[in-house]
Design a protein around this motif. Structure first.
Motif, short mmCIF file in Angstrom:
data_model
loop_
_atom_site.label_atom_id
_atom_site.label_comp_id
_atom_site.label_asym_id
_atom_site.label_seq_id
_atom_site.Cartn_x
_atom_site.Cartn_y
_atom_site.Cartn_z
N GLU A 175 -3.25 7.08 27.47
CA GLU A 175 -1.96 7.18 26.75
C GLU A 175 -1.61 8.64 26.46
OE1 GLU A 175 0.25 4.83 26.40
OE2 GLU A 175 -1.16 3.54 27.50
N LYS A 176 -2.63 9.44 26.14
CA LYS A 176 -2.41 10.88 25.92
C LYS A 176 -1.94 11.56 27.20
CE LYS A 176 -3.66 12.61 21.74
NZ LYS A 176 -3.74 11.31 21.11
N GLU A 179 1.90 11.10 27.82
CA GLU A 179 2.91 11.73 26.94
C GLU A 179 3.69 12.87 27.60
OE1 GLU A 179 1.21 12.81 23.17
OE2 GLU A 179 0.60 10.73 22.82
N ARG A 182 5.91 11.62 30.36
CA ARG A 182 7.09 10.93 29.84
C ARG A 182 8.15 11.96 29.44
NH1 ARG A 182 5.03 8.33 25.36
NH2 ARG A 182 3.97 7.05 26.90
N LYS A 183 7.70 13.04 28.80
CA LYS A 183 8.66 14.08 28.40
C LYS A 183 9.35 14.69 29.61
CE LYS A 183 6.48 15.66 24.13
NZ LYS A 183 5.59 16.72 23.64
#
Ligand SMILES: *Cc1c(COP(=O)(O)O)cnc(C)c1O
Length: 233
Positions: A175-176, A179, A182-183
């Motif tokens: 998940e890290k 991030e 996704r940005k």
């Protein structure tokens, strides 16, 4: 250094499998993600072996060894991607030898690449490198400066702005890892809403390829998983 070509071909095949499995798992179309084999520090013979196994896109970071290899392998019809830091006095060989540059992070570099792109060949494909989240290196445009930079690069005649690239700090947690990717995806979407015609997200390396595919990568840049650990001299 000698390369065991059977090994190399097997590793290349394993990376292709990883990529196809990730596309399936995250609802991407088959072959939506292109594989750039990052061949920095590797000899021309290793690239030739990959090319014989059907690999066409290669990424390089160091200009001198890169242009040597482009020359040595001329005629194989490879597509060369420059992915390393760019000094402004070294733009000409990049403009002359590469089809793609992923690491443009300021207007000065873009202007020089456009001016120095030879006549009579297609425009140079460009990704803007973005610093999305405390990256390891200082390279990359900030998200705040990105819209202006993107519009100015779009106006340069011999470049074609294709999209965005990032190199996040390594993280172990999936998940890290997602991030920063996704940005970058959201930054591309914002630019598209602003009227820019972009089709590329260059993100994902050997250790975070799946997270990048999950967030919409269209190109992953893979070195170690194909060629093994790098030996820097
Ligand atoms: C070296 C490098 C890669 C490949 O990294 P691996 O971890 O070996 O897959 C990808 N992108 C850039 C910009 C690089 O410099």
């Amino acid at each position: 250094m000698t390369y065991n070509n059977d090994n190399l071909t097997r590793r290349l095949e394993a990376v292709r499998d990883r990529l196809r499995r990730a596309e399936k798992r995250f609802g991407r179309e088959e072959a939506a993600v292109a594989l750039v084999a990052v061949s920095k520090t590797r000899p021309a013979e290793a690239i030739r072996a990959c090319a014989e196994a059907g690999q066409q896109l290669f990424g390089e970071s160091y200009l001198q060894e890169a242009t040597d290899k482009v020359t040595a392998l001329f005629g194989l019809n490879l597509q060369w991607h420059f992915i390393g830091p760019i000094q402004s006095n070294k733009t000409r060989p990049i403009a002359e030898n590469f089809q793609w540059v992923h690491s443009v992070d300021r207007l000065k570099i873009a202007r020089r690449l456009s001016e120095q792109r030879p006549e009579g060949i297609p425009p140079l494909n460009i990704c803007l490198q973005v610093n999305v989240s405390g990256e390891v290196s200082k390279s990359g445009a900030g998200l705040d400066e990105l819209p202006n930079l993107a519009h100015e690069v779009t106006a340069l005649p011999n470049l074609r702005l294709r999209g965005l690239m990032c190199i996040p700090a390594p993280a172990d947690d999936f998940e890290k890892q997602r991030e920063p990717f996704r940005k970058l995806r959201e930054a591309k979407t914002a630019l598209q809403r602003d009227g820019l015609d972009l089709d590329t997200l260059s993100m994902g390396m050997s250790h975070d390829l799946e997270a990048a595919v999950a967030e919409g990568a269209t190109m992953v840049r893979i070195g170690t998983a194909i060629f093994g650990p790098r030996n820097y001299r």
